[in-house]
Enzyme design. Structure first.
Site, PDB file in Angstrom:
ATOM      1  CE  LYS A 150     103.487  24.697  -7.320  1.00  0.00           C
ATOM      2  NZ  LYS A 150     104.346  25.906  -7.380  1.00  0.00           N
TER       3      LYS A 150
ATOM      4  CE  LYS B 207     101.798  27.135   3.159  1.00  0.00           C
ATOM      5  NZ  LYS B 207     102.099  28.443   2.535  1.00  0.00           N
TER       6      LYS B 207
ATOM      7  CE  LYS C 148     108.028  30.577   0.314  1.00  0.00           C
ATOM      8  NZ  LYS C 148     106.616  30.252   0.493  1.00  0.00           N
TER       9      LYS C 148
ATOM     10  CB  THR D 218      97.038  33.149  -1.105  1.00  0.00           C
ATOM     11  OG1 THR D 218      97.880  32.519  -2.075  1.00  0.00           O
ATOM     12  CG2 THR D 218      97.560  32.851   0.279  1.00  0.00           C
TER      13      THR D 218
HETATM   14  N1  GLU Z   1     104.208  31.209  -1.938  1.00  0.00           N
HETATM   15  C1  GLU Z   1     102.956  30.597  -1.706  1.00  0.00           C
HETATM   16  C2  GLU Z   1     102.923  29.932  -0.346  1.00  0.00           C
HETATM   17  O1  GLU Z   1     103.687  30.258   0.537  1.00  0.00           O
HETATM   18  C3  GLU Z   1     102.500  29.694  -2.857  1.00  0.00           C
HETATM   19  C4  GLU Z   1     103.381  28.547  -3.151  1.00  0.00           C
HETATM   20  C5  GLU Z   1     102.958  27.764  -4.396  1.00  0.00           C
HETATM   21  O2  GLU Z   1     101.944  28.078  -4.980  1.00  0.00           O
HETATM   22  O3  GLU Z   1     103.699  26.853  -4.752  1.00  0.00           O
HETATM   23  O4  GLU Z   1     102.092  29.111  -0.068  1.00  0.00           O
END
Ligand code: GLU
Length: 428
Positions: free
Chosen positions: A73, A97, A109, A193
């Site tokens: 993810k 994370k 990513k 976020t």
């Molecule tokens: N781009 C966001 C992050 O760095 C969200 C990633 C997501 O929701 O999968 O956490």
């Protein structure tokens, strides 16, 4: 070595912290090496016809760091500075994370080297669809699930979902999160976020016994994360004295009226440039203000060995991924500045992404109160665990977060790897 010639590399920052945590855990070398490297890294090249009839080629990446805990993810970034090392670091941070917050996902990513501000909507749609086509074998609700990141948002996620669905001949909503509500998105995802950053900031203030109504904050970045962090903290009574975006930074010691600023920003082509009720300051000076909380919510490596000694904030909450380079850690620690690490502080986004993915998979739609409550529970638990482990091992919250994440991923990984017969933790 002069600090002038130190080039910061976010992947190296990730590895530096990883190694400290791995050593504390006594992690075996083979699993250590395995978890330092991505499972997969893909570079794609594709072309689109621009509005003016010219054909332009683009390079894009998708890095799958780890899938031990679940489907990978992580967001997709559109930016001219995107490069493989950055995407590799960001992918690994997604693994940690999810692990630290207890979400059943791995980490990935993606990125495309482009300047989204220089492309029309039609061009952005073509770029997104071409990238999706190139990675159609990689993405999938049970395989790899993208989301927004810098330079992307619900539009891009909707195009990705649509293209992926066309390629598979049926609607597949759960292939991506961060979509518009009408494309199967979740309530609360856009602001998640920033909401998470504000929840974590309030917990950090409480730790230092600072009342929100007496606290001041400076926020670097007024994109999705900075804007919503500012709004929610303002609502809790925190005085936001400085904000910035790429065009401008400004300061108002009496506190900025954030709802008014957001209105201005929305009417002003999504920039804070020219907002009247404050004094312009230099971008780099925002980081050095005497505030209770500093929230870097823009990009990597903005606090380094070079400026860490001049930071006056009591708390740094990492809204962005990797804003504090590893060479600044000791300086901040010696100054007794509490740094709440990115992999906890900005985990609200992926947490609500998980809720969106669940809703899509279960064909459900949840109420906003339910979403916000679950988000708060998850982040509170993550915060408590990180601080408990930090005390136990006498380490910073960041190293504690890495210890928690690494232990969890390493244990799951070793169960999956039948060939791995060596002990997980060194015996000494
Ligand atoms: N781009 C966001 C992050 O760095 C969200 C990633 C997501 O929701 O999968 O956490």
């Amino acid at each position: 070595m002069s600090s002038e010639i130190i080039k910061h590399n976010p992947f190296q920052s990730m590895i530096d912290r990883f190694n400290i945590a791995a050593d504390i855990l006594n992690l075996d070398d083979s699993i250590k090496q395995k978890l330092q490297r991505p499972e997969k890294q893909i570079t794609v090249n594709f072309s689109i016809t621009l509005n003016n009839g010219n054909v332009q080629n683009f390079e894009g990446y998708r890095v799958i760091h780890n899938t031990a805990l679940g489907p990978s993810k992580g967001g997709i970034r559109y930016d001219t500075a995107v490069n493989l090392d950055e995407v590799k670091a960001l992918a690994a941070w997604m693994t940690w994370k999810s692990a630290v917050t207890g979400i059943p996902f791995g980490g990935a990513k993606g990125g495309i080297i482009c300047d989204p501000r220089n492309h029309s909507k039609t061009e952005l749609e073509k770029i997104t669809r071409a990238y999706t086509k190139a990675l159609a074998d990689i993405f999938g609700p049970e395989k790899d699930v993208p989301a927004p990141d810098m330079g992307t948002g619900p539009d891009e996620m909707g195009w990705l979902m649509d293209e992926f669905s066309i390629l598979h001949g049926r609607p597949i909503h759960a292939v991506v999160t961060g979509k518009h509500l009408h494309s199967g998105g979740s309530l609360g995802r856009v602001e998640a976020t920033g909401r998470g950053v504000s929840i974590i900031t309030l917990l950090a203030l409480e730790k230092l016994k600072i009342r929100p109504a007496r606290a001041t904050a400076a926020i670097q970045g007024f994109g999705n994360v900075g804007l919503h962090s500012a709004l929610f903290l303002h609502e809790k009574g925190v005085k936001i004295v400085a904000v910035s975006d790429v065009s401008e930074a400004f300061y108002n010691p009496n506190g900025i009226n954030i709802p008014e600023l957001i209105l201005y920003y929305n009417l002003n082509n999504k920039t804070i440039k020219g907002y009247p009720n404050s004094v312009a300051i230099k971008h780099e000076d925002l980081l050095l203000l005497d505030v209770d909380v500093l929230i870097p919510a823009a990009k990597e490596d903005v606090i380094t060995q070079k400026n860490a000694g001049d930071i006056q904030a009591r708390i740094i909450v990492e809204g962005a991924n990797g804003p504090v380079a590893s060479d600044a850690a000791q300086i901040l620690h010696d100054k007794n500045i509490l740094v709440v690490p990115d992999i906890l502080a900005n985990a609200g986004g992926v947490t609500v992404s998980y809720f969106e993915w669940l809703q899509n998979s279960l064909l459900e739609s949840w109420r906003i109160s339910q979403i916000n409550k679950r988000l708060e529970d998850i982040l509170e638990k993550g915060f408590e665990t990180v601080f408990r482990v930090a005390v136990k091992h006498n380490v910073t919250p960041r190293i504690a977060a890495y210890i928690i994440a690494l232990k969890k991923v390493a244990e799951t990984q070793s169960v999956k790897e039948v060939a791995l017969e060596a002990p997980l933790f060194k015996q000494n």
